[in-house]
Enzyme design. Structure first.
Site, PDB file in Angstrom:
ATOM      1  N   CYS A  15       0.765  -1.209  -0.008  1.00  0.00           N
ATOM      2  CA  CYS A  15      -0.103  -0.088  -0.001  1.00  0.00           C
ATOM      3  C   CYS A  15       0.873   1.380  -0.109  1.00  0.00           C
ATOM      4  O   CYS A  15       1.940   1.208   0.300  1.00  0.00           O
ATOM      5  CB  CYS A  15      -0.848  -0.124   1.416  1.00  0.00           C
ATOM      6  SG  CYS A  15      -2.004  -1.556   1.485  1.00  0.00           S
ATOM      7  N   ARG A  40       2.245   1.332  -6.714  1.00  0.00           N
ATOM      8  CA  ARG A  40       2.561   0.570  -5.784  1.00  0.00           C
ATOM      9  C   ARG A  40       1.433  -0.332  -5.398  1.00  0.00           C
ATOM     10  O   ARG A  40       1.579  -1.470  -4.826  1.00  0.00           O
ATOM     11  CB  ARG A  40       3.128   1.074  -4.359  1.00  0.00           C
ATOM     12  CG  ARG A  40       4.568   1.823  -4.656  1.00  0.00           C
ATOM     13  CD  ARG A  40       4.938   2.776  -3.560  1.00  0.00           C
ATOM     14  NE  ARG A  40       4.809   1.939  -2.457  1.00  0.00           N
ATOM     15  CZ  ARG A  40       5.585   1.370  -1.723  1.00  0.00           C
ATOM     16  NH1 ARG A  40       6.846   1.250  -2.308  1.00  0.00           N
ATOM     17  NH2 ARG A  40       5.368   0.773  -0.602  1.00  0.00           N
ATOM     18  N   TRP A  87      -3.818  -2.205  -1.555  1.00  0.00           N
ATOM     19  CA  TRP A  87      -3.788  -3.448  -2.349  1.00  0.00           C
ATOM     20  C   TRP A  87      -4.041  -4.573  -1.216  1.00  0.00           C
ATOM     21  O   TRP A  87      -3.157  -4.748  -0.457  1.00  0.00           O
ATOM     22  CB  TRP A  87      -2.434  -3.640  -3.101  1.00  0.00           C
ATOM     23  CG  TRP A  87      -2.011  -4.890  -3.781  1.00  0.00           C
ATOM     24  CD1 TRP A  87      -1.251  -5.575  -3.736  1.00  0.00           C
ATOM     25  CD2 TRP A  87      -2.824  -5.090  -5.134  1.00  0.00           C
ATOM     26  NE1 TRP A  87      -1.355  -6.537  -4.637  1.00  0.00           N
ATOM     27  CE2 TRP A  87      -2.316  -6.254  -5.860  1.00  0.00           C
ATOM     28  CE3 TRP A  87      -3.939  -4.384  -5.561  1.00  0.00           C
ATOM     29  CZ2 TRP A  87      -2.809  -6.596  -6.765  1.00  0.00           C
ATOM     30  CZ3 TRP A  87      -4.463  -4.858  -6.908  1.00  0.00           C
ATOM     31  CH2 TRP A  87      -3.795  -6.089  -7.381  1.00  0.00           C
ATOM     32  N   ASN A 113       0.619   0.713   5.952  1.00  0.00           N
ATOM     33  CA  ASN A 113       1.271  -0.084   5.144  1.00  0.00           C
ATOM     34  C   ASN A 113       2.041  -1.228   5.680  1.00  0.00           C
ATOM     35  O   ASN A 113       2.735  -0.666   6.734  1.00  0.00           O
ATOM     36  CB  ASN A 113       2.281   0.882   4.325  1.00  0.00           C
ATOM     37  CG  ASN A 113       3.128   0.018   3.375  1.00  0.00           C
ATOM     38  OD1 ASN A 113       2.314  -0.995   2.752  1.00  0.00           O
ATOM     39  ND2 ASN A 113       4.208   0.164   3.088  1.00  0.00           N
ATOM     40  N   GLY A 114       1.916  -2.314   5.170  1.00  0.00           N
ATOM     41  CA  GLY A 114       2.473  -3.407   6.071  1.00  0.00           C
ATOM     42  C   GLY A 114       1.607  -4.553   6.514  1.00  0.00           C
ATOM     43  O   GLY A 114       0.335  -4.442   6.263  1.00  0.00           O
ATOM     44  N   GLU A 478      13.993 -15.093 -17.282  1.00  0.00           N
ATOM     45  CA  GLU A 478      13.665 -13.731 -17.387  1.00  0.00           C
ATOM     46  C   GLU A 478      12.477 -13.481 -18.558  1.00  0.00           C
ATOM     47  O   GLU A 478      11.592 -13.044 -18.151  1.00  0.00           O
ATOM     48  CB  GLU A 478      14.706 -12.648 -17.342  1.00  0.00           C
ATOM     49  CG  GLU A 478      14.513 -11.137 -17.611  1.00  0.00           C
ATOM     50  CD  GLU A 478      13.680 -10.721 -16.361  1.00  0.00           C
ATOM     51  OE1 GLU A 478      13.354 -11.276 -15.316  1.00  0.00           O
ATOM     52  OE2 GLU A 478      12.908  -9.571 -16.488  1.00  0.00           O
ATOM     53  N   LYS A 482       8.496 -12.560 -17.831  1.00  0.00           N
ATOM     54  CA  LYS A 482       7.994 -11.278 -18.224  1.00  0.00           C
ATOM     55  C   LYS A 482       6.664 -11.713 -18.948  1.00  0.00           C
ATOM     56  O   LYS A 482       5.640 -11.218 -18.552  1.00  0.00           O
ATOM     57  CB  LYS A 482       9.009 -10.622 -19.501  1.00  0.00           C
ATOM     58  CG  LYS A 482       9.810  -9.768 -19.073  1.00  0.00           C
ATOM     59  CD  LYS A 482       9.540  -8.622 -18.151  1.00  0.00           C
ATOM     60  CE  LYS A 482       9.536  -8.791 -16.929  1.00  0.00           C
ATOM     61  NZ  LYS A 482      10.567  -8.710 -15.885  1.00  0.00           N
ATOM     62  N   GLU A 485       4.052 -12.659 -16.226  1.00  0.00           N
ATOM     63  CA  GLU A 485       3.205 -11.752 -15.408  1.00  0.00           C
ATOM     64  C   GLU A 485       2.713 -10.741 -16.296  1.00  0.00           C
ATOM     65  O   GLU A 485       1.544 -10.293 -15.718  1.00  0.00           O
ATOM     66  CB  GLU A 485       4.387 -10.872 -14.276  1.00  0.00           C
ATOM     67  CG  GLU A 485       5.332 -10.354 -15.162  1.00  0.00           C
ATOM     68  CD  GLU A 485       6.483  -9.630 -14.103  1.00  0.00           C
ATOM     69  OE1 GLU A 485       6.211  -9.187 -13.059  1.00  0.00           O
ATOM     70  OE2 GLU A 485       7.580  -9.648 -14.823  1.00  0.00           O
ATOM     71  N   HIS A 501      15.676 -34.533 -20.757  1.00  0.00           N
ATOM     72  CA  HIS A 501      15.732 -35.002 -19.369  1.00  0.00           C
ATOM     73  C   HIS A 501      14.172 -34.935 -18.880  1.00  0.00           C
ATOM     74  O   HIS A 501      14.212 -35.171 -17.449  1.00  0.00           O
ATOM     75  CB  HIS A 501      16.786 -34.399 -18.374  1.00  0.00           C
ATOM     76  CG  HIS A 501      17.944 -34.782 -18.915  1.00  0.00           C
ATOM     77  ND1 HIS A 501      18.614 -36.054 -18.998  1.00  0.00           N
ATOM     78  CD2 HIS A 501      18.851 -33.879 -19.535  1.00  0.00           C
ATOM     79  CE1 HIS A 501      20.098 -35.731 -19.585  1.00  0.00           C
ATOM     80  NE2 HIS A 501      20.100 -34.752 -19.698  1.00  0.00           N
ATOM     81  N   LYS A 596       4.620  -3.702  -7.332  1.00  0.00           N
ATOM     82  CA  LYS A 596       5.948  -3.036  -7.550  1.00  0.00           C
ATOM     83  C   LYS A 596       7.002  -3.354  -6.541  1.00  0.00           C
ATOM     84  O   LYS A 596       7.958  -3.930  -6.759  1.00  0.00           O
ATOM     85  CB  LYS A 596       5.821  -1.575  -7.947  1.00  0.00           C
ATOM     86  CG  LYS A 596       7.396  -1.072  -8.556  1.00  0.00           C
ATOM     87  CD  LYS A 596       7.641  -1.648  -9.879  1.00  0.00           C
ATOM     88  CE  LYS A 596       8.852  -1.339 -10.332  1.00  0.00           C
ATOM     89  NZ  LYS A 596       9.249  -2.037 -11.589  1.00  0.00           N
TER      90      LYS A 596
HETATM   91  C1  F6R Z   1       9.350  -8.878 -12.212  1.00  0.00           C
HETATM   92  C2  F6R Z   1       9.672  -8.091 -11.289  1.00  0.00           C
HETATM   93  C3  F6R Z   1       9.784  -8.922  -9.921  1.00  0.00           C
HETATM   94  C4  F6R Z   1      11.116  -7.948  -9.177  1.00  0.00           C
HETATM   95  C5  F6R Z   1      11.034  -8.555  -7.729  1.00  0.00           C
HETATM   96  C6  F6R Z   1      12.296  -7.884  -7.092  1.00  0.00           C
HETATM   97  O1  F6R Z   1       9.033  -8.084 -13.415  1.00  0.00           O
HETATM   98  O2  F6R Z   1       9.673  -7.009 -11.046  1.00  0.00           O
HETATM   99  O3  F6R Z   1       9.981 -10.289  -9.949  1.00  0.00           O
HETATM  100  O4  F6R Z   1      12.000  -8.056  -9.804  1.00  0.00           O
HETATM  101  O5  F6R Z   1      10.163  -8.420  -6.971  1.00  0.00           O
HETATM  102  O6  F6R Z   1      12.079  -6.385  -6.908  1.00  0.00           O
HETATM  103  P1  F6R Z   1      13.306  -5.584  -6.879  1.00  0.00           P
HETATM  104  O7  F6R Z   1      14.295  -5.790  -7.596  1.00  0.00           O
HETATM  105  O8  F6R Z   1      12.640  -4.212  -6.372  1.00  0.00           O
HETATM  106  O9  F6R Z   1      14.033  -5.745  -5.267  1.00  0.00           O
END
Ligand code: F6R
Length: 601
Positions: A15, A40, A87, A113-114, A478, A482, A485, A501, A596
């Site tokens: 949040c 966020r 959130w 928040n938390g 990666e 992408k 998500e 395998h 985020k």
């Molecule tokens: C994927 C993504 C997440 C972050 C992860 C770590 O697109 O954004 O997997 O990479 O939550 O976040 P940070 O880099 O902020 O520690």
């Protein structure tokens, strides 16, 4: 109780909270601040203001703009107020569960928040004392705890202190009292005071108030700030006064407009033409220091979560090949359980866009007292991780608002290349190739039309597999991350050599397989894998520099030294994921269920 603890630990908390007390009308300011922080967390929103000794609250489900236009948040009266974007963690997405939450007497409003781990015990106790709860949230206990203490003692400061001390978990909260006082408390969640010419802000994120001031005080853990009358008091949870420096925050953090782009994600993908070129520049001293540290370290650990962990995997491969140093890459959510058993006196390189990821912070907090040196690579230089580190290098790629990491990945990668290049006496030759690299990125982002077509062709795939070998395997991981998500299509990164395998059993004519097939030592082996897949009727998309008939479609990666290929290879995946999201009518900036910064384990 054990089950309850487990449940709350896997929940993410994301949040945003903001408070204002000053000469301007609070509500319109708070609405603007919340819009800035919406990236966020964003399922509901609310504002509470104080005017003439009365607390008024409006809140609802939806984005800030929608809730504001339906409920006219901005017309709430008063020059003191608090706001929240939620959130959902505890309790469904409903108007009742949106913040602010108020005390029974309606004289205290709270945003939080938390996660409050012990909220259920606190709630039961408060209910036995007659408090009536109106939401399913953990946060509401804060309002009732404050009320319980304040009503019996008449001591507002003491009530804030006692309340903060009773909470366990990770939290920051801001409470507004009907007498016009605002108080904030921080424990393991960020809280920052902004000082402007016309008043004070308290926020979970500098971006919230950066339109109004760049002067900020970053509160430490267990700090409390109280704004009473025109005075600001800072104390710790034990009541002792604390002094924290005023920091000037870089204005570039405020630049978070989409410009002419439809979404932040595509804007941020395009920005890589500049950000990759700039990564690490101006921080050569720190890069030198870090490379010296890595050179002399008995052992190096790279750690991070999600995308940042994939970067850690590439860094480990580079350090071993070019730096000839022993290292490991361990995802932070696992590493925290291993910290007591790691090699002695290591250097830990913690990679994190936000610098607030709970799992990464947990590793650092556990490892630091055991003698580990902490290096961090972050995009938010004022973040908790940066402040806990011995040396912190900034990605400097500007705010990344799209929830999926894009430009931060290539920036962190480029910085690690620069460090390992330095450590290995320049064998990578990054600096000589910066312009070439930049032109290659430009070519890739300009080639979006083909990728858009490919996204359209594969939009009905139920499963997408991404294959790579060696240093390209982390990019396969990666790429799959992408895709899953942003587009919600099941995608998996697989080391191409492992296909036989097991995973080959999954491949049939309905499968879609993306294959990283660069011109390096992996070329022939990967191509052989591509043929095996083709023989099972799957549709195949190759990514590399030598097109072949085996592929139905081919995405060309411009020529650069093979060591630099991972930086480029990820870009087509970012673009595919973006267009797949559009095909699926999903909002690429705000994938469902994700946020985020994941600030709670
Ligand atoms: C994927 C993504 C997440 C972050 C992860 C770590 O697109 O954004 O997997 O990479 O939550 O976040 P940070 O880099 O902020 O520690």
């Amino acid at each position: 109780m054990a089950i309850f603890n487990y449940v709350i630990k896997i929940i993410i908390s994301v949040c945003s909270i903001i408070g204002y007390k000053g000469e301007s009308l609070a509500a319109p300011l708070l609405v603007t601040c919340l819009k800035k922080m919406e990236y966020r967390g964003y399922d509901s929103v609310g504002i509470g203001t104080i005017n003439d000794g009365k607390v008024s609250v409006r809140k609802g489900v939806g984005r800030v703009e929608d809730v504001d236009s339906n409920l006219l948040l901005r017309v709430l009266p008063g020059r003191i107020g608090i706001g929240h974007t939620r959130w959902a963690t505890h309790g469904k997405v409903t108007e009742k569960n949106a913040h602010p939450h108020t005390s029974c007497n309606g004289e205290i409003a709270v945003v939080h928040n938390g996660i409050i781990q012990n909220y259920s015990e606190l709630k039961s106790k408060l209910m036995r004392k007659g408090h009536i709860f109106r939401s399913e949230t953990d946060s509401e206990v804060i309002a009732h705890l404050l009320e319980e203490d304040y009503v019996s003692s008449g001591d507002l400061r003491g009530a804030v202190l006692n309340t903060a001390k009773k909470l366990t978990g990770a939290f920051s909260f801001i409470a507004a009292f009907s007498d016009g006082t605002i108080a904030g408390a921080r424990f393991d969640e960020p809280l920052i005071v902004g000082i402007s010419n016309d008043g004070y802000y308290i926020s979970s994120d500098v971006i919230g108030f950066l339109n109004y001031t760049d002067r900020a005080i970053f509160l430490d853990n267990r700090d409390i700030v109280i704004l009473k009358g025109s005075e600001m008091e800072m104390i710790s949870f034990d009541g002792a006064p604390v002094m924290r420096p005023v920091t000037q925050v870089a204005w570039e953090f405020g630049g978070i407009d989409k410009g002419t782009y439809a979404h932040y994600t595509i804007k941020e993908i395009n920005e890589q033409v500049e950000t990759i070129f700039k990564s690490g520049k101006g921080q050569e001293d720190k890069i030198e220091q870090v490379s010296e540290l890595l050179k002399s370290a008995p052992f190096v650990y790279f750690t991070g979560s999600g995308t940042s962990y994939h970067c850690a995997l590439v860094a480990k491969a580079l350090l071993s090949k070019y730096g000839r140093r022993k290292s490991d890459a361990i995802m932070s959510s696992e590493f925290q359980y291993l910290v007591n058993d790691i090699e002695p006196d290591p250097v830990i390189v913690a990679i994190s866009q936000s610098g607030e990821t709970a799992d990464v912070l947990e590793v650092v907090k556990k490892a630091k007292p055991l003698g580990s040196k902490i290096i961090s690579i972050v995009n938010v230089p004022t973040s908790s991780l940066a402040r806990l580190s011995d040396i912190s290098i900034s990605m400097n790629c500007g705010p990344e608002i799209g929830v999926a990491a894009t430009k931060s990945f290539t920036s962190q990668l480029t910085i690690l290349y620069a460090i390992i290049d330095r450590l290995s006496g320049g064998v990578i030759g990054l600096e000589n190739q910066r312009t070439k690299l930049q032109n290659a990125v430009k070519e890739l982002v300009e080639g979006q039309k083909l990728i858009e077509q490919i996204a359209n062709e594969i939009k009905n795939a139920k499963d997408i597999y991404v294959l790579g070998r060696s240093i390209h395997y982390p990019i396969a991981l990666e790429g799959a991350l992408k895709i899953k998500e942003l587009s919600y299509v099941h995608a998996e990164g697989i080391p191409a050599g492992e296909l036989k395998h097991g995973p080959l059993a999954l491949i049939d004519k309905n499968s879609c397989v993306l294959v990283l097939n660069p011109n390096d030592s992996t070329f022939d082996d990967v191509k052989a894998n591509a043929h095996e897949i083709k023989a099972r009727g799957a549709s195949l998309i190759g990514i590399g520099s030598s097109p072949s008939d085996v592929y139905d479609r081919f995405i060309a990666i411009p020529e650069v030294d093979e060591v630099l290929l991972p930086i480029l290879e990820v870009i087509p995946f970012q673009v595919i994921a973006y267009y797949l999201a559009l095909e699926k009518n999903a909002n690429p900036d705000y994938p469902r269920n994700l946020a985020k910064s994941v600030t709670v384990k």
